[in-house]
Design an enzyme around this catalytic site. Structure first.
Site: not given
Ligand code: DGL
Length: 276
Positions: A12-13, A75, A160, A194, A196
């Site tokens: 993931d990012s 991600c 974050e 997403c 997150h």
């Molecule tokens: N967790 C990432 C996703 O599922 C996105 C987070 C980011 O913007 O870096 O899209």
């Protein structure tokens, strides 16, 4: 030919993919996993196609060097912007026997079956929404379903920065959920597209009318991986099985350890790496 065995890679990012890894390890605890969060370069959601592709490919190559034969892009942004090019252009050249999977297809395959009204809301990053990946994929499996999308650019930065339980988060949860529902009053199912967003699940649910169900991806992706491993014994046999998980970040490992518990539900130990 010697078979190279290694852990399953989960990418993931930042921290979001940990919400997926948590469900994967609950369902498939026997495998070894290696997690990488590209925290030094997060968020990906507002970056260009080229940048997300370039960063994701670098990280996938890192997983391959660590011996992974299977990498999950946990991600949505990377799955939307980088997965197809990596699968079609890079893999045949750099690693024809390795596989990279994403989170969009397994979610699209299922999400239509949750809705009675056939109106589905997708909440994701700007990048995921702009890519149109969800409407396109969902159309393939549920041609009669209408998809409404809402970008939520403030949610990842709030999460974050550990601000997701505060009043600022309430404001932005209300704002984006209202913007989504203003597009269609018939929406009865919302996918948190997403990885997150599960951290905002309770706030999102509370901001919505009670007949709307909010779906998280972790369990869907875990089931889909289980199914994939059953259908692909040639990949499954290359996955090591000692029930071990290791965690890596491109940023400070102490900060990662502090934050990761929120997403993973238990303390972890992390190592910092450099991607170049
Ligand atoms: N967790 C990432 C996703 O599922 C996105 C987070 C980011 O913007 O870096 O899209």
């Amino acid at each position: 030919m010697q078979t190279e065995k290694g852990p399953i890679g989960v990418f993931d990012s930042g921290y979001g993919g940990l919400t997926v890894l948590k469900e994967i390890t609950a369902l498939l605890p026997q495998y070894n996993y290696i997690y990488l969060g590209d925290n030094a370069r997060t968020p990906y959601g507002s970056r260009s196609f080229e940048t997300v592709y370039h960063y994701t490919l670098q990280c996938v190559e890192w997983f391959f060097k660590k011996g992974c034969s299977l990498v999950i892009l946990a991600c949505n942004t990377a799955s939307a912007k980088a997965l197809r090019t990596i699968q079609q252009k890079n893999l045949p050249i750099i690693a024809p026997n390795k596989r990279v999977l994403g989170v969009i297809r397994p979610s699209a395959e299922l999400i239509g079956s949750f809705s009675k009204t056939k109106h589905i809301g997708i909440m994701g990053t700007q990048g995921t929404v702009n890519s149109q990946s969800y409407p396109l994929e969902i159309q393939k499996y549920f041609p009669d379903v209408r998809v409404w999308q809402q970008a939520c650019p403030m949610w990842v930065p709030l999460i974050e920065n550990s601000e997701h339980m505060n009043a600022g988060a309430d404001y932005f949860v209300k704002k984006y959920t209202q913007q989504l529902l203003a597009q269609s009053a018939a929406i009865d199912t919302i996918l948190l597209a997403c990885t997150h967003y599960p951290l905002l699940y309770h706030k999102i649910e509370a901001a919505l009318p009670s007949h709307i169900q909010v779906i998280m991806q972790g369990g869907i992706v875990a089931n889909s991986l289980q199914n994939y491993l059953l259908r692909h014994p040639e990949i499954e046999e290359k996955c090591t099985k000692n029930g071990v998980q290791s965690f890596f970040t491109t940023d400070d490992s102490a900060i990662f350890e502090q934050q990761a518990g929120l997403f993973y539900g238990q303390p972890i130990q992390a190592w910092q790496i450099e991607i170049s």
